[in-house]
Enzyme design. Structure first.
Site, PDB file in Angstrom:
ATOM      1  N   LYS B  65      -0.615  -6.131  -9.016  1.00  0.00           N
ATOM      2  CA  LYS B  65      -1.656  -5.333  -9.664  1.00  0.00           C
ATOM      3  C   LYS B  65      -1.698  -5.447 -11.186  1.00  0.00           C
ATOM      4  CE  LYS B  65      -3.779  -2.960  -6.285  1.00  0.00           C
ATOM      5  NZ  LYS B  65      -5.249  -2.909  -6.132  1.00  0.00           N
ATOM      6  N   SER B  90      -1.994   6.867  -6.880  1.00  0.00           N
ATOM      7  CA  SER B  90      -0.561   7.136  -6.925  1.00  0.00           C
ATOM      8  C   SER B  90       0.197   5.856  -6.606  1.00  0.00           C
ATOM      9  CB  SER B  90      -0.189   8.227  -5.923  1.00  0.00           C
ATOM     10  OG  SER B  90      -0.656   7.876  -4.642  1.00  0.00           O
ATOM     11  N   GLU B 216      -6.131  -6.989   7.581  1.00  0.00           N
ATOM     12  CA  GLU B 216      -6.265  -5.536   7.439  1.00  0.00           C
ATOM     13  C   GLU B 216      -5.456  -4.828   8.520  1.00  0.00           C
ATOM     14  OE1 GLU B 216     -10.609  -4.940   7.864  1.00  0.00           O
ATOM     15  OE2 GLU B 216     -10.586  -4.171   5.817  1.00  0.00           O
ATOM     16  N   GLY B 220      -7.678   0.380   9.632  1.00  0.00           N
ATOM     17  CA  GLY B 220      -8.367   0.337   8.339  1.00  0.00           C
ATOM     18  C   GLY B 220      -9.258  -0.880   8.263  1.00  0.00           C
ATOM     19  N   ASP B 222     -12.332  -1.656   7.576  1.00  0.00           N
ATOM     20  CA  ASP B 222     -13.639  -1.539   6.912  1.00  0.00           C
ATOM     21  C   ASP B 222     -14.251  -2.903   6.597  1.00  0.00           C
ATOM     22  OD1 ASP B 222     -11.389  -1.567   5.191  1.00  0.00           O
ATOM     23  OD2 ASP B 222     -12.611  -0.984   3.481  1.00  0.00           O
ATOM     24  N   SER B 316       2.160  -9.222  -1.176  1.00  0.00           N
ATOM     25  CA  SER B 316       1.481  -8.638  -2.331  1.00  0.00           C
ATOM     26  C   SER B 316       2.305  -7.648  -3.128  1.00  0.00           C
ATOM     27  CB  SER B 316       0.176  -7.987  -1.887  1.00  0.00           C
ATOM     28  OG  SER B 316       0.434  -7.018  -0.888  1.00  0.00           O
TER      29      SER B 316
END
Lengths: 329, 329
Positions: B65, B90, B216, B220, B222, B316
């Site tokens: 990130k 968070s 995914e 989840g 989507d 990741s």
């Protein structure tokens, strides 16, 4: 007191130089990849030094041991290769021998206690080795291995007290010094002394003023005692979580190198080792076995009054049982 | 069925090319180190492919990130830098923003639920950020962040739906393709889609015939649903162990990229994720968080009928709570 007092430097010339270690690197490089180097700003802030972690738990087989085994096996003659090799240990050295032998297409026999963890047996079989069982209470594994060697014409690959094994393990430090320059201090796990011997020979040659420490478990202080006394001291089988370094006396070759090259030996407790493993897991995202974490433990528990130094630490392996890992969590 | 059916390629030109990602790499390289690449013969034997693991859990802050955050922040003007940045989460994005801001000497404010784990709060404070609490039941974190941005003149750093964030995350794939050539398949964890968007843009440009999958959690899905329908679908907050990808709908930018660039989406269960984490812990000696392990889970649980391919997998991140790690053991 955790650092052994200064000991008399032996002036005896050693039958090992950095040239042998460079030759070992040339020999084994086609078969092994360099392991990565890690840093952690959080760790540096805690210990007030700039630290560089050499990740030998990412070596093939999960420890540095394949380096020495491969260097030794690559120097066997044609007949010796055809007959094969034998090793005794339920630990990382046997995995290293099995992997090196498999890679080179050589038969390997591993003498292993019949109560060794199933996972280790499976891994050894997975590397294509034959397992010969022995009874830990009744039989001497070294005698069995020597018997096998004689009967079948196998070459015994010793775990650490051998110049070619030491030269192979020293390639860890050759790589480390290619990855990072100007280290002030080097800290290495210390069991039989193969890894520390090879690494200290490299470090002392590359940088004569570097300070070199071996790190032992408190209860397994055979090198600590031996350096104090100036001769190899035998201790009872130590009770420590660091199963990779439960040795009872220094090797002849490794004692000769270490008494000349190393500045001191630090001792750490099992609790300190577990604390180090926990830090490595949560903050550095890596699984390091108790033996592999002793140098980190020594710094985290402030065994050394150093600040602002560039410190190299060898993480020697990552093969850890579920129960120990759960303890570390 | 785990792979979404072929979807219509949108011909719309994207406002992002590999040049933007190369520019991002040039921008952030002085502040971040490349992460290592790992292989495992044991894993390759199990899944019958040759796999290359990109270790973003060894990135600063424990996930990829910081790349996007730093690329975004480095393009702020002088006044914006002085006033500072704000982020809401968070999780890993906030850590990334806090680290990027601290590295560049810019004030950071993080909007965080008042019941966030103490460890995450301490880590965020440790990176020098200010924490603004909110009540998860009563308040909308995005509204609070926007309010702070307006009141204090802060720049909101969005977690994924932003071209500069996407460009930063794409540097993961730039590095990966420098470390290994000729990949047949690329598999990337898929939450908001920032990482997959950037990586797929690089992969598709470097190798037009590569097959690219997002992965995914089953609950989840989507992106999976959205790609099937050809439009962004909103789902309820998913109940999954993969806390880093509990997103409820695709971003506008990320959906535009992913529908053009990606070949399919694979779905994995929490049990499959835990199995992958266990393999990574014991066999590969690394701590990977549930989100980071989804691509490994997809291969280990045979979601793809491929053999003999060269597969790149992105790990990741590695920020995982003690309870989840204990579950994986």
């Amino acid at each position: 007191m955790t650092v052994s007092p200064p000991f008399t430097n032996s002036p005896a010339p050693l039958p090992l130089t950095i040239r042998d270690i460079e030759a070992a690197a040339n020999r084994i490089t086609p078969f092994l990849q360099p392991t990565p180097l890690f840093t952690s700003r959080t760790f540096d802030q805690i210990v007030h030094n700039q630290c560089f972690f050499k990740g030998e738990h990412y070596q093939r087989g999960g420890s540095f041991k394949v380096r020495g085994a491969m260097n030794r096996i690559l120097q066997l003659g044609t007949g010796e290769r055809e007959r094969g090799v034998v090793a005794f240990s339920s630990g990382n050295h046997s995995q290293g021998v099995a992997i090196a032998a498999k890679t080179l297409g050589i038969p390997a026999t591993i003498v292993m206690p019949n109560d060794a963890p199933q996972a280790k047996r499976q891994a050894t079989l997975g590397y294509g080795a034959e397992i010969v069982d022995y009874d830990r209470q009744q039989q001497d594994r070294e005698a069995i291995a020597q018997e096998l060697a004689r009967e079948r014409g196998l070459t015994l690959i010793p775990p650490y007290d051998d110049w070619q094994i030491i030269a192979g393990q020293g390639t860890v430090a050759l790589e480390l010094f290619q990855q990072v320059a100007d280290l002030d201090v080097l800290m290495v796990p210390l069991g039989g002394g193969g890894l520390l011997s090879g690494c200290s020979m490299v470090a002392r040659t590359v940088n004569p003023t570097i300070t070199i420490y071996g790190v032992e478990p408190e209860t397994g202080d055979d090198f600590y005692q031996s350096l104090q006394k100036g001769e190899r001291v035998r201790i009872p089988v130590p009770d420590t979580i660091a199963d990779g370094i439960r040795t009872t006396y220094p090797g002849v070759c490794t004692f000769a190198v270490i008494r000349q090259m190393v500045d001191g030996v630090l001792l750490v407790s099992d609790a300190e080792i577990l604390q180090a493993m926990r830090f490595l897991l949560y903050r550095m995202k890596m699984v390091v076995e108790p033996t592999g974490a002793v140098a980190v433990a020594a710094l985290l528990s402030h065994k050394l009054a150093i600040q602002g130094k560039r410190v190299g630490l060898v993480l020697s392996g990552g093969n850890v049982d579920a129960e120990i890992l759960a303890q570390a969590l």
